[in-house]
Design a protein around this motif. Structure first.
Motif, PDB file in Angstrom:
ATOM      1  N   PHE A 329      86.663  99.275  90.801  1.00  0.00           N
ATOM      2  CA  PHE A 329      85.970  98.013  90.315  1.00  0.00           C
ATOM      3  C   PHE A 329      85.013  97.554  91.281  1.00  0.00           C
ATOM      4  O   PHE A 329      83.788  97.308  91.140  1.00  0.00           O
ATOM      5  CB  PHE A 329      86.684  96.914  89.558  1.00  0.00           C
ATOM      6  N   LEU A 330      85.567  97.787  92.490  1.00  0.00           N
ATOM      7  CA  LEU A 330      84.889  97.229  93.758  1.00  0.00           C
ATOM      8  C   LEU A 330      83.938  98.313  94.136  1.00  0.00           C
ATOM      9  O   LEU A 330      82.574  97.720  94.448  1.00  0.00           O
ATOM     10  CB  LEU A 330      85.898  97.010  95.073  1.00  0.00           C
ATOM     11  N   VAL A 331      84.137  99.417  94.094  1.00  0.00           N
ATOM     12  CA  VAL A 331      83.216 100.576  94.396  1.00  0.00           C
ATOM     13  C   VAL A 331      81.860 100.379  93.387  1.00  0.00           C
ATOM     14  O   VAL A 331      80.733 100.477  93.688  1.00  0.00           O
ATOM     15  CB  VAL A 331      83.711 101.921  94.184  1.00  0.00           C
ATOM     16  N   ILE A 332      82.338 100.436  91.980  1.00  0.00           N
ATOM     17  CA  ILE A 332      81.144 100.398  90.872  1.00  0.00           C
ATOM     18  C   ILE A 332      80.453  98.910  91.239  1.00  0.00           C
ATOM     19  O   ILE A 332      79.146  99.091  91.186  1.00  0.00           O
ATOM     20  CB  ILE A 332      81.721 100.160  89.550  1.00  0.00           C
ATOM     21  N   GLY A 333      81.218  97.753  91.468  1.00  0.00           N
ATOM     22  CA  GLY A 333      80.521  96.644  91.761  1.00  0.00           C
ATOM     23  C   GLY A 333      79.589  96.606  92.881  1.00  0.00           C
ATOM     24  O   GLY A 333      78.285  96.064  92.663  1.00  0.00           O
ATOM     25  N   LEU A 334      80.083  97.111  94.043  1.00  0.00           N
ATOM     26  CA  LEU A 334      79.169  96.934  95.134  1.00  0.00           C
ATOM     27  C   LEU A 334      77.959  98.053  94.879  1.00  0.00           C
ATOM     28  O   LEU A 334      76.876  97.754  95.537  1.00  0.00           O
ATOM     29  CB  LEU A 334      79.908  97.369  96.392  1.00  0.00           C
ATOM     30  N   THR A 335      78.280  99.134  94.507  1.00  0.00           N
ATOM     31  CA  THR A 335      77.008 100.148  94.402  1.00  0.00           C
ATOM     32  C   THR A 335      75.975  99.653  93.224  1.00  0.00           C
ATOM     33  O   THR A 335      74.827  99.765  93.676  1.00  0.00           O
ATOM     34  CB  THR A 335      77.681 101.588  93.588  1.00  0.00           C
ATOM     35  N   PHE A 336      76.225  99.133  92.295  1.00  0.00           N
ATOM     36  CA  PHE A 336      75.315  98.362  91.501  1.00  0.00           C
ATOM     37  C   PHE A 336      74.622  97.340  91.939  1.00  0.00           C
ATOM     38  O   PHE A 336      73.527  96.976  91.843  1.00  0.00           O
ATOM     39  CB  PHE A 336      76.027  97.727  90.340  1.00  0.00           C
ATOM     40  N   LEU A 337      75.568  96.561  92.713  1.00  0.00           N
ATOM     41  CA  LEU A 337      74.665  95.262  93.423  1.00  0.00           C
ATOM     42  C   LEU A 337      73.699  95.936  94.620  1.00  0.00           C
ATOM     43  O   LEU A 337      72.594  95.358  94.765  1.00  0.00           O
ATOM     44  CB  LEU A 337      75.767  94.465  94.503  1.00  0.00           C
ATOM     45  N   LEU A 338      74.096  96.947  95.194  1.00  0.00           N
ATOM     46  CA  LEU A 338      73.150  97.731  96.152  1.00  0.00           C
ATOM     47  C   LEU A 338      71.878  98.055  95.309  1.00  0.00           C
ATOM     48  O   LEU A 338      70.809  97.975  95.725  1.00  0.00           O
ATOM     49  CB  LEU A 338      73.730  98.935  96.662  1.00  0.00           C
ATOM     50  N   PHE A 339      71.948  98.858  94.480  1.00  0.00           N
ATOM     51  CA  PHE A 339      70.895  99.253  93.338  1.00  0.00           C
ATOM     52  C   PHE A 339      69.979  98.124  93.177  1.00  0.00           C
ATOM     53  O   PHE A 339      68.890  97.974  92.975  1.00  0.00           O
ATOM     54  CB  PHE A 339      70.933 100.091  92.307  1.00  0.00           C
ATOM     55  N   LYS A 405      63.726 106.993 101.892  1.00  0.00           N
ATOM     56  CA  LYS A 405      64.215 106.118 102.612  1.00  0.00           C
ATOM     57  C   LYS A 405      65.576 105.404 101.895  1.00  0.00           C
ATOM     58  O   LYS A 405      66.678 105.377 102.262  1.00  0.00           O
ATOM     59  CB  LYS A 405      63.187 105.142 102.938  1.00  0.00           C
ATOM     60  N   PHE A 406      65.221 104.886 100.673  1.00  0.00           N
ATOM     61  CA  PHE A 406      66.372 104.095  99.866  1.00  0.00           C
ATOM     62  C   PHE A 406      67.396 105.244  99.480  1.00  0.00           C
ATOM     63  O   PHE A 406      68.738 104.752  99.532  1.00  0.00           O
ATOM     64  CB  PHE A 406      65.648 103.495  98.613  1.00  0.00           C
ATOM     65  N   PRO A 407      67.299 106.538  99.027  1.00  0.00           N
ATOM     66  CA  PRO A 407      68.399 107.160  98.719  1.00  0.00           C
ATOM     67  C   PRO A 407      69.510 107.413  99.914  1.00  0.00           C
ATOM     68  O   PRO A 407      70.407 107.540  99.844  1.00  0.00           O
ATOM     69  CB  PRO A 407      67.747 108.560  98.086  1.00  0.00           C
ATOM     70  N   LEU A 408      68.533 107.757 101.032  1.00  0.00           N
ATOM     71  CA  LEU A 408      69.461 107.829 102.298  1.00  0.00           C
ATOM     72  C   LEU A 408      70.208 106.600 102.631  1.00  0.00           C
ATOM     73  O   LEU A 408      71.664 106.902 102.964  1.00  0.00           O
ATOM     74  CB  LEU A 408      68.489 108.332 103.517  1.00  0.00           C
ATOM     75  N   PHE A 409      69.800 105.694 102.427  1.00  0.00           N
ATOM     76  CA  PHE A 409      70.390 104.312 102.631  1.00  0.00           C
ATOM     77  C   PHE A 409      71.566 104.371 101.694  1.00  0.00           C
ATOM     78  O   PHE A 409      72.839 103.774 102.083  1.00  0.00           O
ATOM     79  CB  PHE A 409      69.475 103.013 102.596  1.00  0.00           C
ATOM     80  N   ILE A 410      71.319 104.519 100.533  1.00  0.00           N
ATOM     81  CA  ILE A 410      72.445 104.476  99.362  1.00  0.00           C
ATOM     82  C   ILE A 410      73.496 105.417  99.602  1.00  0.00           C
ATOM     83  O   ILE A 410      74.652 105.206  99.591  1.00  0.00           O
ATOM     84  CB  ILE A 410      71.837 104.852  97.926  1.00  0.00           C
ATOM     85  N   GLY A 411      73.324 106.617 100.165  1.00  0.00           N
ATOM     86  CA  GLY A 411      74.171 107.828 100.271  1.00  0.00           C
ATOM     87  C   GLY A 411      74.846 107.269 101.649  1.00  0.00           C
ATOM     88  O   GLY A 411      76.240 107.461 101.780  1.00  0.00           O
ATOM     89  N   LEU A 412      74.497 106.777 102.793  1.00  0.00           N
ATOM     90  CA  LEU A 412      75.221 106.236 103.878  1.00  0.00           C
ATOM     91  C   LEU A 412      76.202 105.143 103.470  1.00  0.00           C
ATOM     92  O   LEU A 412      77.164 104.963 104.144  1.00  0.00           O
ATOM     93  CB  LEU A 412      74.352 106.010 104.944  1.00  0.00           C
ATOM     94  N   SER A 413      75.563 104.343 102.645  1.00  0.00           N
ATOM     95  CA  SER A 413      76.329 103.102 102.089  1.00  0.00           C
ATOM     96  C   SER A 413      77.470 103.568 101.384  1.00  0.00           C
ATOM     97  O   SER A 413      78.726 103.140 101.617  1.00  0.00           O
ATOM     98  CB  SER A 413      75.500 102.069 101.372  1.00  0.00           C
ATOM     99  N   LEU A 414      77.311 104.434 100.510  1.00  0.00           N
ATOM    100  CA  LEU A 414      78.440 105.015  99.770  1.00  0.00           C
ATOM    101  C   LEU A 414      79.490 105.707 100.614  1.00  0.00           C
ATOM    102  O   LEU A 414      80.878 105.604 100.417  1.00  0.00           O
ATOM    103  CB  LEU A 414      78.062 105.983  98.638  1.00  0.00           C
ATOM    104  N   THR A 415      78.967 106.421 101.566  1.00  0.00           N
ATOM    105  CA  THR A 415      79.924 107.159 102.419  1.00  0.00           C
ATOM    106  C   THR A 415      80.915 106.347 103.158  1.00  0.00           C
ATOM    107  O   THR A 415      81.945 106.320 103.386  1.00  0.00           O
ATOM    108  CB  THR A 415      79.010 107.994 103.504  1.00  0.00           C
ATOM    109  N   ALA A 416      80.027 105.337 103.725  1.00  0.00           N
ATOM    110  CA  ALA A 416      80.816 104.229 104.815  1.00  0.00           C
ATOM    111  C   ALA A 416      81.973 103.455 103.401  1.00  0.00           C
ATOM    112  O   ALA A 416      82.979 103.122 104.160  1.00  0.00           O
ATOM    113  CB  ALA A 416      79.993 103.155 105.017  1.00  0.00           C
ATOM    114  N   LEU A 417      81.752 103.181 102.269  1.00  0.00           N
ATOM    115  CA  LEU A 417      82.505 102.526 101.429  1.00  0.00           C
ATOM    116  C   LEU A 417      83.812 103.403 101.027  1.00  0.00           C
ATOM    117  O   LEU A 417      84.909 102.974 101.083  1.00  0.00           O
ATOM    118  CB  LEU A 417      81.679 102.224 100.051  1.00  0.00           C
TER     119      LEU A 417
END
Length: 458
Positions: A329-339, A405-417
């Motif tokens: 739930f945390l992963v889905i919620g934070l990923t959707f929040l990022l988008f 720019k945004f996809p790379l940021f999303i990829g790095l954020s998901l990796t960190a998560l």
């Protein structure tokens, strides 16, 4: 004419569609609903993990039943019969007098040894059935000690009422099928074989009883020594019940991941655990345990006072997968929040269907993790599943966000998560602390990024 007017009338704009595209509130509602919807497949993933974990337990039980189950030792115990008497009076009609009659009853005293010294040498290994692992062992036990001269006067039993020539030795244990040597006990140089003895085994005990033939009564008049050796094929754990007034046990094994169990811990000064195995010593005195040395009529169930070692299989992939899925739930919620933040700040439209695809990809991480961890170690499975999902969502984001720019940021954020969650599930004592600090940092970042959003606009 009416038809002509209708055809010439311009199409009215879809107000609801426009509201969804332009209103921040509408996007938040849609994202929230999608998160709730994705909890359904996430729940099924948790059920899948539980089913696979139960399957693992069934397979481990199957392995253990073929090799040998856990081992619990209770004994040796001296069983000594004695006589008690009851007197009854019966009125005789013919003589008009009471006739006294004395009845004799046979009861038993159960006497624990003065000392019990146990030396256990365990050769352990892993057995596999398919992808499932169980810890099994072959243990060689040497037990020796002594009994004091028998004196039941403290129990108000007269020595003349003791049936010295009917004394036997008892030994209770689990895993009879795992015993690989003839069961004998040596009493001052004389050997007595054990035979399986049926007794009223209550459901709380689960111990089978072995008993010798009658022993030499002369032994009981003075102090005598005993010794016995037994070899077991067993699994999971070895426990000893401290029936000696002074009980000691030394255990040595090649198993590098022991779990010391029961009411008594091994000596910290002599205990050693290395990658090649472990060695541990226990010492239990009568003052340390809440039971006595002599029992009358019935031998008590003392399983709760056993101590020993559990041979732990540390790599419990399903437990780690279950802990990981709890953060779904945390992963889905934070990923959707990022988008959502990227969509709001950059004015790029993301369709609810695209949110749904991203969410399903995040759920697929857990099915990949469970299936791969059954064929590999957890870290490798976690890396493969995490990398696959991060790459998939990053590439999919590029098609949505139309830049790099945004996809790379999303990829790095998901990796960190995912890295953050992996660290949490590896921790035991500090999981709550690290998780709380991590969530606080994430909240601070979200607050900082969202400070420029005009929340009053829609």
């Amino acid at each position: 004419m009416e038809n002509t007017e209708k055809q010439n009338t311009p199409n009215q704009p879809n107000k609801f569609g426009t509201w969804l595209k332009t209103s921040i509130t509408a996007r938040m509602i849609v994202v929230g609903i999608l998160i709730m919807v994705l909890l359904i497949p996430l729940t099924f993933v948790n059920i899948l993990i539980e089913e696979r974990a139960f399957r693992q337990q069934d397979v481990v039980r199957e392995i253990n039943s073929k090799w040998g189950n856990d081992v619990t030792i209770y004994g040796p115990v001296l069983k000594l019969p004695y006589k008690t008497y009851t007197e009854t009076s019966t009125f005789n009609e013919k003589t008009k007098a009471y006739i006294k009659e004395t009845k004799t009853h046979i009861k038993y005293a159960y006497i624990f040894p003065e000392t019990l010294e146990t030396d256990v040498d365990v050769k352990s290994k892993s057995l596999y059935l398919g992808n499932f692992e169980s810890a099994v062992f072959t243990s060689k036990m040497k037990m020796n000690g002594r009994f004091n001269a028998i004196d039941l006067s403290t129990k108000d039993i007269n020595g003349d009422d003791i049936m010295w020539n009917k004394a036997t030795m008892l030994f209770r244990t689990t895993n009879l099928k795992g015993i690989k040597t003839e069961m004998l006990i040596d009493l001052d140089g004389d050997s007595y074989p054990f035979e399986t003895n049926f007794y009223d085994n209550n459901s709380k005990s689960h111990l089978d009883e072995l008993e010798t033939n009658f022993i030499n009564e002369e032994l009981l008049r003075s102090e005598f020594e005993y010794s016995m050796n037994v070899t077991y094929d067993g699994s999971e754990q070895i426990k000893l019940i401290p029936v000696g007034k002074t009980t000691t046990m030394t255990m040595e094994s090649n198993w590098s991941d022991p779990g010391f169990i029961g009411n008594y811990s091994p000596n910290d000064e002599t205990r050693s655990i290395t990658k090649d195995g472990f060695k541990a010593d226990w010492k239990v005195l009568s003052i340390n345990r809440p039971f006595s040395q002599i029992y009358l009529n019935k031998l008590p169930n003392l399983n709760q006072f056993g101590f020993g070692t559990k041979f732990v299989v540390l790599v419990d992939e399903y437990q780690k997968s279950e802990r990981s899925a709890k953060y779904g739930f945390l992963v889905i919620g934070l990923t959707f929040l990022l988008f959502f933040l990227i969509q709001t700040l950059s004015k790029i439209h993301i369709h609810p269907f695209q949110y749904l695809m991203i969410g399903l990809a995040l759920v697929m991480f857990y099915t990949l993790l469970v299936s791969m961890s059954e064929h590999s170690n957890f870290l490798k499975a976690y890396l493969i599943a995490g990398t696959s999902v991060v790459v998939l969502i990053t590439l999919y984001s590029k098609s949505i966000l139309k830049n790099i720019k945004f996809p790379l940021f999303i990829g790095l954020s998901l990796t960190a998560l995912y890295a953050f969650i992996y660290v949490i599930i590896q921790l035991e004592n500090y999981a709550l602390l690290v998780g709380s600090v991590g969530l606080f940092v994430i909240l601070a970042i979200v607050m900082f990024v969202s400070r420029k959003i005009d929340w009053n606009n829609g």
